[in-house]
Design an enzyme around this catalytic site. Sequence first.
Site, PDB file in Angstrom:
ATOM      1  N   SER A 213       0.821  -1.198   0.000  1.00 36.08           N
ATOM      2  CA  SER A 213       0.000   0.000   0.000  1.00 36.08           C
ATOM      3  C   SER A 213       0.869   1.267   0.000  1.00 36.08           C
ATOM      4  CB  SER A 213      -0.950  -0.050   1.205  1.00 36.08           C
ATOM      5  OG  SER A 213      -1.955   0.927   1.108  1.00 36.08           O
ATOM      6  N   ASP A 429      -8.592  -3.781  -6.667  1.00 43.40           N
ATOM      7  CA  ASP A 429      -8.132  -3.191  -5.414  1.00 43.40           C
ATOM      8  C   ASP A 429      -8.764  -1.802  -5.289  1.00 43.40           C
ATOM      9  OD1 ASP A 429      -6.660  -1.927  -3.353  1.00 43.40           O
ATOM     10  OD2 ASP A 429      -4.833  -3.017  -3.858  1.00 43.40           O
ATOM     11  N   HIS A 458      -7.076  -5.855  -1.102  1.00 38.76           N
ATOM     12  CA  HIS A 458      -5.973  -4.897  -1.157  1.00 38.76           C
ATOM     13  C   HIS A 458      -4.672  -5.552  -0.719  1.00 38.76           C
ATOM     14  CE1 HIS A 458      -3.709  -1.258  -0.761  1.00 38.76           C
ATOM     15  NE2 HIS A 458      -3.776  -1.199   0.564  1.00 38.76           N
TER      16      HIS A 458
END
Length: 532
Positions: A213, A429, A458
């Site tokens: 991320s 995502d 994710h």
Amino acid sequence: MKRLVVITAAAAVAVGGSATAALAAPQGHTAPGAAIRWSACPTDVTGGAYLANAECGQVQVPLDYRRPNGRKISVAVSRVKHTDDKNYQGVLLGNPGGPGGSGLYLSGGLASWLPKDVAARYDIIGFDPRGVESSKPALTCVPDYSDPVRPDYVPANAKEEAVWKARSKAYADACQKKFGWMLPYMRTTDAARDIDSIRTALGAKQISYYGFSYGTYLGSTYATLFPQRLKRMVLDGNVDTREVWYKGQLSQNVAFERNMKLWWSWVAKYDSVYHLGATEKAVEAKYYAIRAAAKKSPIAGKIGPDELDDTVLNAGYNTGFYIPFAEALSAWANDKDPAGLLDWLTEGEGDNGFAVYNAVQAVDAQWPKSWSTWHNDVARQYASGIRFNAWSNLWFNAPVHYWHASGNRPFAVGSTRTPGILLVQSTLDAATPYPGGEQMRSLFPSARLVAEEGGKTHANTLNGNTCLDDRVAAYLTDGSLPARRAGRTADVVCEALPALNDPVPTSATARAAQAAPRVAGEPDKNLLLARP
């Protein structure tokens, strides 16, 4: 109490950057650092169970890398040492994202999630970025800011919007009062230079890196600043560097709306189990009816519309939440049993992650100066049907509008001098929409992109999809990468794993086994990778 040994490691970059430094500042050279003084790790921290077999310490770093002999802060680090001397591959640092996410646990986390023979080759390092949790100081501005019950994210009128604006300003003011001296030095470039200070303190000529991320933006920033000090890099769930950071929030709103509808459609598919509606629209209507009722009378006195949104938003992050949240919502809707929802309620946990999130976002980039831009963009999205996350995302970032340390142009990520980089991106995502993967690939000619077609979770590596995980393992074993294809495209496409991407409700016993963490008593990876 948290117990970490503070040590001195003169890991200073001679010429560095901060919120006020030029973006193209020279890389500089990191001075030799003292060995880290390791001791037992704390357990009362994020993912503390993963630290049982790790050792911890602190690395002292300059607040401002332009002034390496000036004020110091420290960054908490952890280590699980390699056990395979013959095939030793050096140091592997991990970051879970955020910004503001604690990554101290990732030494033990990555050691558990990676294949044992791969993990054994590395000294695996976790760390809390500057300002985060076990690092010193840890930012906190209004500790009970997010405690329930908060005003509705979605303002019914200008008066309700003004309440949230006042809350956001008060939060920014409190941060300035407590940590104004530190706020200009919370840029991602500062955190990247801290990584290089950690490298020096470890005595390593190069490092490998695994970022999830926001950790992809931090990692790619490091790769840009210090390409010669990078051995291998895995970036999973890539930030779109063209959207740092304001535009990124708007793109997230669109993607989360899609993913929430995917969840509602899944719930409808199993209406015989959950009795929340037989169509996606019916489930969505039921959710908003429950939400409206919670505004008038919070569930169990603690779950208002915001708390409800924050809970089920996780279904948009990770399909592993599909079943437990459907069960919890069903229990309340059909039996007025709030226990399942209360199990996911967080309160009294402080605001460290939120404080660091805003601190980094504010100084990393410029945001619109006029509140009318913020308001109009979100109001336009909401009116067009992008309802679920639009206003909540605005308030999550609203303190930035009142921040007392301003941003500059985003750092220009990208390099032709890095070794091969492995990128992974799921096509559905929501937190880091798919275009971010192709954009990151375009910035690093050495990069290869593995796309998870149809994946809705994710940052989904190390979660059971062997098509993804085997490529990560091969790369971390010996640097193996797929061939790079021509054009702006993925180099490899893996199909999302049906069992993970579209879970099937089962008996309570089977569900409990299915949801069990990888290691007994330890938290699930994807719980720890959620937004702070």
